[in-house]
Design a protein around this motif. Structure first.
Motif, PDB file in Angstrom:
ATOM      1  N   TYR A 252      43.541  43.007 -33.816  1.00  0.00           N
ATOM      2  CA  TYR A 252      42.575  43.923 -33.202  1.00  0.00           C
ATOM      3  C   TYR A 252      42.395  43.470 -31.758  1.00  0.00           C
ATOM      4  CZ  TYR A 252      37.645  44.883 -31.879  1.00  0.00           C
ATOM      5  OH  TYR A 252      36.491  45.183 -31.201  1.00  0.00           O
ATOM      6  N   LEU A 253      42.676  44.371 -30.810  1.00  0.00           N
ATOM      7  CA  LEU A 253      42.558  44.088 -29.374  1.00  0.00           C
ATOM      8  C   LEU A 253      41.296  44.726 -28.841  1.00  0.00           C
ATOM      9  CD1 LEU A 253      43.755  43.089 -26.636  1.00  0.00           C
ATOM     10  CD2 LEU A 253      44.867  45.334 -26.467  1.00  0.00           C
ATOM     11  N   THR A 254      40.470  43.937 -28.164  1.00  0.00           N
ATOM     12  CA  THR A 254      39.260  44.463 -27.551  1.00  0.00           C
ATOM     13  C   THR A 254      39.246  44.082 -26.076  1.00  0.00           C
ATOM     14  OG1 THR A 254      36.826  44.485 -27.658  1.00  0.00           O
ATOM     15  CG2 THR A 254      37.925  42.461 -28.362  1.00  0.00           C
ATOM     16  N   VAL A 255      39.024  45.053 -25.220  1.00  0.00           N
ATOM     17  CA  VAL A 255      39.090  44.852 -23.772  1.00  0.00           C
ATOM     18  C   VAL A 255      37.717  45.108 -23.168  1.00  0.00           C
ATOM     19  CG1 VAL A 255      40.220  45.492 -21.621  1.00  0.00           C
ATOM     20  CG2 VAL A 255      41.488  45.656 -23.782  1.00  0.00           C
ATOM     21  N   ASP A 256      37.077  44.045 -22.710  1.00  0.00           N
ATOM     22  CA  ASP A 256      35.844  44.180 -21.952  1.00  0.00           C
ATOM     23  C   ASP A 256      36.245  44.252 -20.484  1.00  0.00           C
ATOM     24  OD1 ASP A 256      33.484  43.689 -20.457  1.00  0.00           O
ATOM     25  OD2 ASP A 256      32.567  42.700 -22.171  1.00  0.00           O
ATOM     26  N   LEU A 257      35.922  45.359 -19.848  1.00  0.00           N
ATOM     27  CA  LEU A 257      36.412  45.596 -18.488  1.00  0.00           C
ATOM     28  C   LEU A 257      35.872  44.615 -17.468  1.00  0.00           C
ATOM     29  CD1 LEU A 257      36.288  49.477 -18.623  1.00  0.00           C
ATOM     30  CD2 LEU A 257      38.344  48.047 -18.585  1.00  0.00           C
ATOM     31  N   GLY A 267      32.523  49.067 -12.043  1.00  0.00           N
ATOM     32  CA  GLY A 267      31.632  49.826 -12.898  1.00  0.00           C
ATOM     33  C   GLY A 267      31.386  49.214 -14.254  1.00  0.00           C
ATOM     34  N   VAL A 268      30.844  47.993 -14.257  1.00  0.00           N
ATOM     35  CA  VAL A 268      30.519  47.286 -15.493  1.00  0.00           C
ATOM     36  C   VAL A 268      29.140  46.655 -15.343  1.00  0.00           C
ATOM     37  CG1 VAL A 268      32.932  46.827 -16.117  1.00  0.00           C
ATOM     38  CG2 VAL A 268      31.690  45.183 -14.698  1.00  0.00           C
ATOM     39  N   SER A 269      28.564  46.245 -16.461  1.00  0.00           N
ATOM     40  CA  SER A 269      27.232  45.646 -16.411  1.00  0.00           C
ATOM     41  C   SER A 269      27.218  44.345 -15.632  1.00  0.00           C
ATOM     42  CB  SER A 269      26.710  45.413 -17.832  1.00  0.00           C
ATOM     43  OG  SER A 269      25.455  44.786 -17.823  1.00  0.00           O
ATOM     44  N   ARG A 311      36.858  54.145 -10.060  1.00  0.00           N
ATOM     45  CA  ARG A 311      37.879  53.103 -10.024  1.00  0.00           C
ATOM     46  C   ARG A 311      38.039  52.411 -11.377  1.00  0.00           C
ATOM     47  NH1 ARG A 311      36.449  48.982  -5.537  1.00  0.00           N
ATOM     48  NH2 ARG A 311      36.454  50.939  -4.350  1.00  0.00           N
ATOM     49  N   THR A 312      36.920  52.054 -11.984  1.00  0.00           N
ATOM     50  CA  THR A 312      36.972  51.339 -13.258  1.00  0.00           C
ATOM     51  C   THR A 312      37.481  52.243 -14.366  1.00  0.00           C
ATOM     52  OG1 THR A 312      34.994  50.176 -12.465  1.00  0.00           O
ATOM     53  CG2 THR A 312      35.646  49.796 -14.749  1.00  0.00           C
ATOM     54  N   ALA A 313      37.005  53.475 -14.379  1.00  0.00           N
ATOM     55  CA  ALA A 313      37.442  54.428 -15.405  1.00  0.00           C
ATOM     56  C   ALA A 313      38.938  54.689 -15.314  1.00  0.00           C
ATOM     57  CB  ALA A 313      36.670  55.738 -15.267  1.00  0.00           C
ATOM     58  N   ARG A 314      39.456  54.827 -14.100  1.00  0.00           N
ATOM     59  CA  ARG A 314      40.888  55.078 -13.924  1.00  0.00           C
ATOM     60  C   ARG A 314      41.727  53.876 -14.348  1.00  0.00           C
ATOM     61  NH1 ARG A 314      41.992  59.584 -10.688  1.00  0.00           N
ATOM     62  NH2 ARG A 314      40.139  60.514  -9.714  1.00  0.00           N
ATOM     63  N   THR A 315      41.239  52.688 -14.051  1.00  0.00           N
ATOM     64  CA  THR A 315      41.957  51.484 -14.463  1.00  0.00           C
ATOM     65  C   THR A 315      41.998  51.380 -15.981  1.00  0.00           C
ATOM     66  OG1 THR A 315      41.314  50.321 -12.445  1.00  0.00           O
ATOM     67  CG2 THR A 315      41.979  48.973 -14.319  1.00  0.00           C
ATOM     68  N   ALA A 316      40.851  51.615 -16.620  1.00  0.00           N
ATOM     69  CA  ALA A 316      40.796  51.570 -18.081  1.00  0.00           C
ATOM     70  C   ALA A 316      41.700  52.633 -18.693  1.00  0.00           C
ATOM     71  CB  ALA A 316      39.365  51.747 -18.554  1.00  0.00           C
ATOM     72  N   ALA A 317      41.699  53.832 -18.107  1.00  0.00           N
ATOM     73  CA  ALA A 317      42.536  54.900 -18.627  1.00  0.00           C
ATOM     74  C   ALA A 317      44.015  54.540 -18.525  1.00  0.00           C
ATOM     75  CB  ALA A 317      42.250  56.203 -17.873  1.00  0.00           C
ATOM     76  N   ARG A 318      44.394  53.879 -17.434  1.00  0.00           N
ATOM     77  CA  ARG A 318      45.791  53.445 -17.288  1.00  0.00           C
ATOM     78  C   ARG A 318      46.172  52.471 -18.399  1.00  0.00           C
ATOM     79  NH1 ARG A 318      49.937  52.937 -13.213  1.00  0.00           N
ATOM     80  NH2 ARG A 318      51.579  51.738 -14.224  1.00  0.00           N
ATOM     81  N   LEU A 319      45.273  51.549 -18.744  1.00  0.00           N
ATOM     82  CA  LEU A 319      45.548  50.613 -19.836  1.00  0.00           C
ATOM     83  C   LEU A 319      45.677  51.348 -21.162  1.00  0.00           C
ATOM     84  CD1 LEU A 319      43.124  47.694 -18.889  1.00  0.00           C
ATOM     85  CD2 LEU A 319      45.633  47.642 -18.787  1.00  0.00           C
ATOM     86  N   ILE A 320      44.775  52.292 -21.423  1.00  0.00           N
ATOM     87  CA  ILE A 320      44.855  53.070 -22.663  1.00  0.00           C
ATOM     88  C   ILE A 320      46.172  53.832 -22.719  1.00  0.00           C
ATOM     89  CG2 ILE A 320      43.847  55.005 -23.934  1.00  0.00           C
ATOM     90  CD1 ILE A 320      41.110  54.146 -22.697  1.00  0.00           C
TER      91      ILE A 320
END
Length: 336
Positions: A252-257, A267-269, A311-320
């Motif tokens: 199980y892979l979990t990615v905390d941005l 765009g993270v806490s 920026r963060t959303a696009r980076t995460a989408a690229r990983l997905i």
């Protein structure tokens, strides 16, 4: 803190989401396969359908972040991730389904994690890769619960969890939060007497107290510090991931941005002052998804209200995008 996996996880492909998937829209250059983009390939989740590569499941929650005294806003993460994926071009046709979103209210975190677990189990038991769009990192306990209850786990008992994260998230707190999920998971596994290994890539020393390092050592957690994962550290990171893959049947892979540098993922806490380069995170994700052992993946801590130019959303989408398009199903890999 003692946590149990509650609820019944039926062996059915049906997913009960709180919010149905909204219509996907995006740029249209044409309708042939040579013009294909995600929004043209995605379809609604159909329990009886076959051939789907994966099922997207949203987890709209920032209750765990709030409990952990972080900055709320991650509940908007699933829709931001869908929006960032929508116009991404595809190199080949892709069969992906959107199963909708589990929506968590302020007092509903634990119940929401149970609902997410059921959805993940349903996706797995029907042969799909569940890709969970968070949400705070409290998403992890829900995703894990679904993997643990799946048929795959019964036939492949040695579970590995790979967390790409600046934080251990091993806090011992009376109330579960985004800072406790892996402590919860390891306690459940210990109580069940089942084999589970938890490894982390990207730990930030200044972001974790000595008490958390002591807890990690006591629980047998393996980790690499962010400063050990630089652009010249491919060999070290490759060996770390290979050792994990060789020792487990299922991953199980979990990615905390927040594992990424703040310049890449603002765009993270808790933005990272140092972070792990994107090329390393991408390399790890690539190795994991082609291993034939990846059962589930989630993306955590996207906070669109804090993002800059998406920026963060696009980076995460690229990983997905890379994980989904390169994925080797468990049934076809060397984990069978």
């Amino acid at each position: 803190m003692t946590t149990e996996i509650t609820g019944n996880f039926p062996l059915t492909a049906r997913i009960e989401a709180d919010l149905p998937p909204a219509a996907w829209t995006g740029r249209v250059d044409g309708h042939g396969v040579e013009h294909l983009r995600w929004h043209q390939a995605i379809r609604g989740y159909e329990p009886g359908a076959t051939g789907s590569r994966c099922a997207l499941i949203g987890f709209a929650s920032d209750e765990g972040v709030r409990r952990n005294k972080g900055r709320p806003g991650a509940a908007a993460g699933p829709e931001a991730l869908r929006g960032a994926l929508a116009s991404m071009a595809l190199a080949a046709p892709l069969d992906v389904e959107d199963a909708g979103t589990i929506a968590v209210t302020d007092a509903d975190l634990e119940a929401g994690q149970v609902r997410l677990g059921r959805a993940v189990t349903a996706a797995l038991d029907s042969g799909r890769l569940p890709v969970v769009l968070g949400g705070g990192h409290e998403v992890a306990f829900g995703t894990y619960s679904g993997v643990a209850a799946s048929r795959l786990r019964r036939t492949r008992p040695r579970l590995g969890i790979l967390n790409l994260d600046a934080h251990f998230d091993l806090r011992d707190e009376p109330i579960p939060s985004s800072g406790t999920p892996f402590r919860q998971i390891l306690e459940v596994e210990r109580q069940a007497g089942t084999p589970c290994r938890y490894d982390v890539v990207g730990i930030s020393q200044p972001s974790n107290t000595m008490a958390l390092f002591d807890t990690a050592h006591r629980l047998g957690v393996r980790y690499l510090l962010d400063e050990e994962c630089g652009a010249m550290d491919y060999g070290r990171v490759d060996d770390f991931v290979a050792d994990l893959l060789d020792s487990v049947d299922l991953l199980y892979l979990t990615v905390d941005l927040d594992v990424l540098p703040a310049a890449v993922a603002p765009g993270v806490s808790a933005p990272a002052a140092y972070g792990v380069p994107l090329e390393i995170i991408q390399r790890v994700s690539d190795r994991v998804t082609i291993s034939g052992k990846l059962a589930a993946v989630d993306i955590a801590e996207l906070n669109p209200s804090l993002d800059i130019d998406s920026r963060t959303a696009r980076t995460a989408a690229r990983l997905i995008h890379r994980i989904v398009t390169r994925h080797t199903p468990v049934s076809s890999g060397y984990g069978t």
